[in-house]
Design an enzyme around this catalytic site. Structure first.
Site, short mmCIF file in Angstrom:
data_model
loop_
_atom_site.label_atom_id
_atom_site.label_comp_id
_atom_site.label_asym_id
_atom_site.label_seq_id
_atom_site.Cartn_x
_atom_site.Cartn_y
_atom_site.Cartn_z
N ASP A 55 0.88 -1.28 0.01
CA ASP A 55 -0.13 -0.02 -0.20
C ASP A 55 0.80 1.39 0.11
O ASP A 55 2.13 1.19 -0.21
CB ASP A 55 -0.90 -0.11 1.33
CG ASP A 55 -2.14 0.34 0.79
OD1 ASP A 55 -2.35 1.17 0.16
OD2 ASP A 55 -3.10 0.08 1.45
N TRP A 96 -3.09 3.27 -5.86
CA TRP A 96 -4.16 3.95 -6.20
C TRP A 96 -4.02 4.68 -7.45
O TRP A 96 -4.79 5.67 -7.78
CB TRP A 96 -4.75 4.67 -5.25
CG TRP A 96 -4.52 4.22 -3.67
CD1 TRP A 96 -4.87 2.97 -3.36
CD2 TRP A 96 -3.80 4.78 -2.88
NE1 TRP A 96 -4.51 2.71 -2.00
CE2 TRP A 96 -3.88 4.12 -1.55
CE3 TRP A 96 -3.25 6.15 -2.62
CZ2 TRP A 96 -3.21 4.35 -0.32
CZ3 TRP A 96 -2.52 6.41 -1.55
CH2 TRP A 96 -2.46 5.65 -0.31
N GLY A 97 -2.91 4.51 -8.21
CA GLY A 97 -2.81 5.22 -9.55
C GLY A 97 -2.26 6.66 -9.19
O GLY A 97 -2.04 7.42 -10.09
N ASP A 152 -10.05 3.25 -3.70
CA ASP A 152 -10.64 2.20 -3.11
C ASP A 152 -12.21 2.10 -3.83
O ASP A 152 -12.94 2.91 -4.02
CB ASP A 152 -10.71 2.44 -1.70
CG ASP A 152 -9.40 2.21 -1.25
OD1 ASP A 152 -8.36 2.09 -1.69
OD2 ASP A 152 -9.36 1.89 0.22
C1 GLA Z 1 -5.93 1.07 1.28
C2 GLA Z 1 -6.18 0.12 0.38
C3 GLA Z 1 -7.31 -1.02 0.43
C4 GLA Z 1 -6.84 -1.48 1.71
C5 GLA Z 1 -6.56 -0.64 2.67
C6 GLA Z 1 -6.32 -1.24 4.31
O1 GLA Z 1 -7.23 1.85 1.46
O2 GLA Z 1 -6.39 0.77 -0.96
O3 GLA Z 1 -7.56 -1.78 -0.71
O4 GLA Z 1 -5.73 -2.35 1.65
O5 GLA Z 1 -5.92 0.46 2.64
O6 GLA Z 1 -6.06 -0.52 5.24
#
Ligand code: GLA
Length: 378
Positions: free
Chosen positions: A126, A161-162, A183
């Site tokens: 992440d 996330w891009g 997300d």
């Molecule tokens: C981010 C990621 C999610 C998940 C959460 C966990 O938001 O994008 O997919 O893994 O963290 O905290």
């Protein structure tokens, strides 16, 4: 790790969030096998955020929370492996994970070794709490290098996330998939948003490194960690169809211990999965058709065996008549060819008689075809 088609599996986050433990993971592994998911291609079982203690141990290693995982992560990996599945875990390029547990920043090599020693096969990585000074491409590059040198084949699943134009550098890092969206939440609006975020990124998806549109919400019905309003079955079917069609990894996010028949039917559609796993992993192209508004998306894609995949997706809340012309898929009249199309949810066969194909779609519905190029007889 070299992955030639989009990864498939299950991830704990969408339904369970912080509420994870050994028992849940064992039961999920059992359920995946009982429901026949591995035979359909779902091979990874991934534990997301919130699995560790808040502090590293005296030798600076990550420690599994003994209240959640009393036998440690190696025991969990062993159980998952004993079921014929692969085991995935989660960390973060920042000081902390998104939920505030220790991240792997400046611990990349020791953490990669720890994951390898536990028998981990997949690492989701992440981007929360990352350094404001060191660019994402270096942070992901470090972990990619650490994984490639940890002595175990571990699939690297980047999750930035891009952000920071991830598509420009992600293929330098060793990642096999990368989150190309924000997300997902269990609402129709979220599905629409992610599909739109994807449009400019299609050229970057391909063999070896896949655009990850986030875990599936199919079968959540508003329950669980990212469960909000929920969706209906038509919407879940269209959501799954788009993810499959566009070549996203297919990571199930619902509780597989309690799936209803429709959820199972959607997640295990072999023909849709075959399009998702097509060995060529080619870029889809948009069909202009007749404009029915921005929320009606028509796509085609060349498949490895010469067939075309054609997806007609009505994201709007109105009925529509989706149309496209054979010229648009490379079959003008001069070719003497037409398409013999099979719809992959209903099995319905359709031949294009003149050069326009037309299909009425209800609100939120879709039709996905595998189309053979055949001689035109009239
Ligand atoms: C981010 C990621 C999610 C998940 C959460 C966990 O938001 O994008 O997919 O893994 O963290 O905290």
């Amino acid at each position: 790790m070299v992955k030639l088609t989009p990864p498939m599996g299950w991830n704990s986050w969408n339904t369970f969030g912080n509420n994870i433990n050994e028992q849940l993971i064992f039961e999920t592994a059992d359920a995946m096998v009982k429901e026949g998911l591995p035979e359909k291609g779902y091979e990874y079982l991934v534990v997301d955020d919130c699995w560790s203690l808040r502090e590293r141990d005296a030798s600076d290693r990550l420690v599994a929370d003994p209240a959640k995982f009393p036998h440690g992560m190696k025991a969990v990996a062993d159980y998952v492996h004993s079921k014929g599945l692969k085991f995935g875990m989660y960390s973060c390029a920042g000081n902390l994970t998104c939920a505030g547990y220790p991240g792997s920043f400046e611990h990349e090599f020791i953490d990669a070794e720890t994951f390898a020693s536990w028998g981990v096969d997949f690492l989701k990585y992440d981007y929360c709490y990352h350094s404001p000074i060191i660019a994402g491409k270096y942070l992901y590059g470090r972990m990619g290098l650490a994984l490639d040198n940890c002595g175990r084949d571990i699939l690297f699943s980047a999750c930035s996330w891009g952000a920071d134009e991830t598509h420009e550098w992600i293929k330098t890092t060793g990642a096999s998939m990368w989150r190309s969206t924000g997300d997902i939440f269990d609402t129709w609006q979220s599905v629409k948003d992610l599909v739109k975020q994807q449009e400019r990124l299609h050229p970057f998806n391909g063999v070896g490194c896949f655009n990850d549109m986030d875990m599936l919400i199919v079968g959540m019905y508003g329950k669980g960690n990212v469960g909000l309003a929920g969706c209906n079955d038509t919407q879940y079917r269209t959501h799954f169809s788009i993810w499959a069609f566009l070549g996203s990894p297919l990571m199930i996010g619902c509780d597989v211990r309690n799936m209803n028949d429709m959820t199972k039917k959607i997640l295990t559609n072999e023909e849709l999965i075959r399009i998702n796993q097509d060995p060529a992993c080619r870029q889809p192209f948009k069909l202009t058709g007749i404009w029915c508004g921005d929320d009606v998306l028509l796509y085609a894609k060349h498949l490895a065996d010469g067939d075309l995949a054609i997806g007609l997706f009505n994201l709007s809340d109105q009925k529509c008549a989706a149309r496209f012309n054979l010229d648009e898929v490379g079959l003008p009249h001069s070719t003497g060819r037409t398409l013999k199309m099979t719809e992959l949810w209903t099995g319905e066969e359709a031949t294009v008689v003149n050069s326009t194909f037309c299909k009425d779609l209800d609100a939120y519905d879709c039709a996905v075809y595998r189309a053979k190029v055949v001689e035109r007889t009239r």
